[in-house]
Scaffold this active site. Structure first.
Site, PDB file in Angstrom:
ATOM      1  CD  GLU A   1     -14.825 -32.356   7.368  1.00 59.21           C
ATOM      2  OE1 GLU A   1     -14.090 -31.504   7.035  1.00 59.21           O
ATOM      3  OE2 GLU A   1     -15.912 -32.487   7.527  1.00 59.21           O
ATOM      4  CG  ASP A   2     -13.128 -31.270  11.867  1.00 57.31           C
ATOM      5  OD1 ASP A   2     -12.327 -31.264  10.963  1.00 57.31           O
ATOM      6  OD2 ASP A   2     -14.191 -30.179  11.841  1.00 57.31           O
TER       7      ASP A   2
END
Length: 207
Positions: free
Chosen positions: A41-42
């Site tokens: 996600e990051d």
């Protein structure tokens, strides 16, 4: 590599803390390191890389806990992510535990966020994450989430209730000790090692 988050803490430090938060409560079910939980996600790393490095089991968990970005949501981004989390229980309860650990860490460091983000996260926590922790039997985590949410949603009321509790505890300290002393003595006579304490109710539960 490491990236900087809002509180200027190292990304790796955040992930290690998240792991410990949930491991201290449920070590028997937690064996997947949460440090890979938000990588997809990051960062620029892909689920395929996670699968190659850690195996299919970890990759599936990471896929479950990663918020999906889309041009079209069935209901909304927030609601769709909630549904994704709840559906994950069909695969492995660890997915929900990872999400709760991450949310608890976010709440503990919420001071570093902008005011409007603090209110949004605190409201989500009270509406969804605290009840979820309660349903899973994680009562200490549930209580902390509720109180932190209360603190940021209604700061004036929180401080007022917190002050009332502190004054009540101070004024009843002798009575509480008098009540606990015979219990401690009875346990000691029977050779039972135990800690007897009088815990006040949380600010959220009174409010």
């Amino acid at each position: 590599g490491l990236r900087t988050i809002a509180s200027s803490a190292d990304y790796a430090d955040t992930d290690v803390e998240n792991s410990l938060l949930i491991f201290e409560k449920t070590p028997e079910v937690f064996y997947v390191d949460e440090s890979v939980g938000s990588v997809v996600e990051d960062t620029d790393h892909t689920l395929k890389e996670i699968r190659e490095m850690f195996g299919e089991d970890v990759a599936t968990l990471v896929n479950v806990v990663t918020n999906k970005k889309s041009n079209h949501y069935e209901t909304s981004l927030q609601v769709d992510n909630y549904k994704q989390m709840l559906q994950s229980i069909h695969y492995d309860i660890r997915a929900l535990l990872l999400k709760l650990a991450d949310r608890l860490h976010n709440m503990r460091t919420l001071e570093s966020m902008l005011p409007h983000k603090r209110l949004k996260i605190a409201s989500e926590t009270d509406y969804f994450y605290a009840p979820l922790a309660n349903r899973l039997g994680l009562y200490r985590i549930k209580t902390e989430l509720e109180n932190l949410s209360f603190r940021y949603r209604l700061p004036n009321e929180y401080e007022e209730v917190k002050g009332q509790i502190a004054r009540y505890v101070a004024s009843h300290a002798d009575a509480a000790e008098a009540w606990m002393t015979p219990i401690r003595e009875a346990l000691q006579r029977r050779g039972i090692e135990a800690s007897v304490e009088c815990q006040p109710r949380s600010a959220y539960s009174i409010w």
